[in-house]
Design a protein around this motif. Sequence first.
Motif, PDB file in Angstrom:
ATOM      1  N   GLU A   2       0.832  -1.212   0.000  1.00 41.61           N
ATOM      2  CA  GLU A   2       0.000   0.000   0.000  1.00 41.61           C
ATOM      3  C   GLU A   2       0.865   1.261   0.000  1.00 41.61           C
ATOM      4  OE1 GLU A   2      -3.305  -0.619   3.073  1.00 41.61           O
ATOM      5  OE2 GLU A   2      -2.122  -2.450   2.987  1.00 41.61           O
ATOM      6  N   CYS A  57      -9.696  -1.525  -6.184  1.00 43.98           N
ATOM      7  CA  CYS A  57      -8.856  -0.523  -5.508  1.00 43.98           C
ATOM      8  C   CYS A  57      -7.582  -0.225  -6.310  1.00 43.98           C
ATOM      9  CB  CYS A  57      -8.507  -1.071  -4.128  1.00 43.98           C
ATOM     10  SG  CYS A  57      -7.095  -0.303  -3.354  1.00 43.98           S
ATOM     11  N   CYS A 110      -9.861  -3.980   4.924  1.00 38.40           N
ATOM     12  CA  CYS A 110     -10.845  -4.227   3.868  1.00 38.40           C
ATOM     13  C   CYS A 110     -10.815  -5.672   3.420  1.00 38.40           C
ATOM     14  CB  CYS A 110     -10.571  -3.328   2.660  1.00 38.40           C
ATOM     15  SG  CYS A 110      -9.028  -3.731   1.812  1.00 38.40           S
ATOM     16  N   TRP A 142      -6.288  -9.647  -3.245  1.00 39.69           N
ATOM     17  CA  TRP A 142      -5.035  -9.054  -3.727  1.00 39.69           C
ATOM     18  C   TRP A 142      -3.845  -9.906  -3.266  1.00 39.69           C
ATOM     19  CZ3 TRP A 142      -3.623  -3.443  -1.718  1.00 39.69           C
ATOM     20  CH2 TRP A 142      -2.359  -3.085  -2.177  1.00 39.69           C
ATOM     21  N   CYS A 149     -11.361   3.130  -2.364  1.00 42.24           N
ATOM     22  CA  CYS A 149     -11.450   2.528  -1.044  1.00 42.24           C
ATOM     23  C   CYS A 149     -12.899   2.469  -0.566  1.00 42.24           C
ATOM     24  CB  CYS A 149     -10.583   3.290  -0.052  1.00 42.24           C
ATOM     25  SG  CYS A 149     -10.455   2.398   1.492  1.00 42.24           S
ATOM     26  N   MET A 162      -7.484   7.911  -4.996  1.00 39.62           N
ATOM     27  CA  MET A 162      -6.174   8.189  -4.385  1.00 39.62           C
ATOM     28  C   MET A 162      -4.997   8.021  -5.340  1.00 39.62           C
ATOM     29  SD  MET A 162      -6.549   4.814  -2.222  1.00 39.62           S
ATOM     30  CE  MET A 162      -6.479   3.230  -3.025  1.00 39.62           C
TER      31      MET A 162
HETATM   32  S1  SF4 Z   1      -9.640  -0.882  -0.515  1.00 38.10           S
HETATM   33 FE1  SF4 Z   1      -9.028   0.743   0.882  1.00 38.10          FE
HETATM   34  S2  SF4 Z   1      -8.284  -0.290   2.735  1.00 38.10           S
HETATM   35 FE2  SF4 Z   1      -8.340  -1.798   1.072  1.00 38.10          FE
HETATM   36  S3  SF4 Z   1      -6.281  -1.780   0.201  1.00 38.10           S
HETATM   37 FE3  SF4 Z   1      -7.526  -0.371  -1.031  1.00 38.10          FE
HETATM   38  S4  SF4 Z   1      -7.198   1.620  -0.064  1.00 38.10           S
HETATM   39 FE4  SF4 Z   1      -6.527   0.077   1.398  1.00 38.10          FE
END
Ligand code: SF4
Lengths: 255, 411
Positions: free
Chosen positions: B66, B95, B128, B134, B358, B387
């Motif tokens: 991340e 994501c 999450c 992943w 997210c 993001m």
């Molecule tokens: S969905 Fe949100 S909490 Fe999960 S890896 Fe992606 S940014 Fe992080």
Amino acid sequence: MITAGIDIGSITAKAAVLNDGKILGTRVLFTGYNAKQAGRMVLDELIREIDMSMDAINAVVSTGYGRNSVDFADKAVTEITCHGTGAHFIDPEIRFIVDVGGQDSKVIRIDETGRVLDFAMNDKCAAGTGRFLEVMARALEVDLDAFGPLSLQADAASKISSICTVFAESEVISLISKGETRENIIAGIHDAAASRISAMARRVGIVPPVMMTGGVAKNIGAVRALETRLETPIRVSPHAQVNGAIGAAILARKL
Amino acid sequence: MTEQNIADLEKEKRKIKSVAKMKEIMTTYYIEAKTAAESGKKVAWITSGGPVEFLIAMDVIPVYPENHGAMIGASKMGVDLCEKAEEMGYSRDLCSYARADIAAAPINGGPIGGLPRPDFLVCCNNICGTVLKWYEVMARYFDVPLFILDTPFIHKEFSPAAKKYVIDQTYEYIAFLEAQTGKKMDYDRMHEVSRLAVEGLRLWQAVLDTAAHKPAPMTAFDAFFHLALIVTLRGTQTTVDYYRQLLAEMEQRIKDGIAMVPNEKYRLLWDNLPVWYRTKWLSEKFASHDACLVGDTYTSAWSGVMDLIDPDNFIESGAVAYSSVYINVSLDKMFDTLAALIRKYDVDGLVMHSNRSCKPYSFGQYDLQKMVMERLGIPTLMIEADMVDARSFSESQIETRIDAFMEKLKT
Ligand code: SF4
């Protein structure tokens, strides 16, 4: 004091010239690709029309997506604030504005002075905007101006379930091939757009009386569909399309 | 002195000096991680909310996909990698950290030429459900073992059964690590690491707290940058030393009256992850309105649970703490946290980033927004973006929202 407001939207550029709370004139023009030039042109045309010279104008406020490209404006203010001010000027009772323009729609809640209390914008998606109606009109081979009157003749609005313009278009085409009437389909299209806008309006909290502004307010079918969805009558001013420009001109008085 | 010179000096004065040290630490960390094979160390990939302390205690180098995703976003390489992932068959709804990281692995893409190859993976789903899939994808790709730590969602309270469930898994986690590294857990060392972790968390929180001062010596944008250590190197002396230095600098700035935003007039709170590729634009945009983002829910998410951790009983208390992170709890609990932050930083408004990527963070935001407006009377602004994936960011539309929100605050 003579002031001007210029609202550069994605499709049209609008100008309004006011003299101490009196509208001297308004004008609408296609924006084209040059927002800067459109701002200059729409004001030039307007002052020629009302027989005035540029020097007579004391202050200019620009608004709309192209607000920062109007280089001769004294100040740029967002269309949210301008619509609030404009609607309050036209009708001081108004507490809620639904503005449906070419590429976005927004809802604005204002107080008894025209000050913005809250707002929401839909700008990620064409559904519920003027663009949506335009695409649908093309798919139906109907002139956009006929959209409103035609939809009022519907006996039952068709169900358009897709929220995406692209999918809604193919849905419309399949409705045509199923033999659904044009009137019903158009009514369904208006309802689809209205349902989108109403979801956003409810998020902000609807407080009547409600005014609709923006180019789409000229479409009676869209207004009726929205009234049904919002469950409240909607006031449409003759200046609906230039409401933002009028608000900008009012704000210019404070400069 | 010319006006330009004075402006430059002012700007120089406002820069946080510790940044250089931070960059140095992160560079060293990544070099060590990338050369781990040569130095005979093991590398584990771990989720940001996972219990890293056990890895540190076992001398395993933790690597965070991340954090890598954030770096990819900040270096504006996100769109390219996200598109690659989509070409590989991953949905655009996935994501963008996951997409960017999955696409970077086979081509060693991204700003640091890819992450070091993992010896094993540790996935904790307190943040999450995305991370489960992943990490499974990554475990298959690298053909390495994966440990999953399952933390139940906390609606109202953490039941004794749920607590036992997580504690049992923590022991399995230790056994997994012992098997992977071929050595026994040194519990004295573990205790020391836990102590350092809590100390690091306290210092980090103290750093964030300095922004409660008016004017704020730092902004949430600075917090986004300085956050990396508490995520990646929690439980090390390096982190403790660094945050001590940063805290001293912030306290000195307060004494010297140095504000991050020159004419701070409006104080705002940020919710959700940063928009990594637009932090500069956003910070300048807000600063142009004399607005300062003094705090955020994201960077305090790590330290938010520190009071639950007892270094003398890390295994049990940690299980509760890790399950209680900000996005693993109900909206009511999230609201309590949000309300406390709003009070602490004494803000005039809340800016919420509705983040396409997210889901656990963004789901329920509209309800939270309503709660904040109705119960606290604080104006809020919703910004829709992503993001890492810049395709979901529309500058003129976001600019209009921010300008309109600030016009509203000013009148
Ligand atoms: S969905 Fe949100 S909490 Fe999960 S890896 Fe992606 S940014 Fe992080």
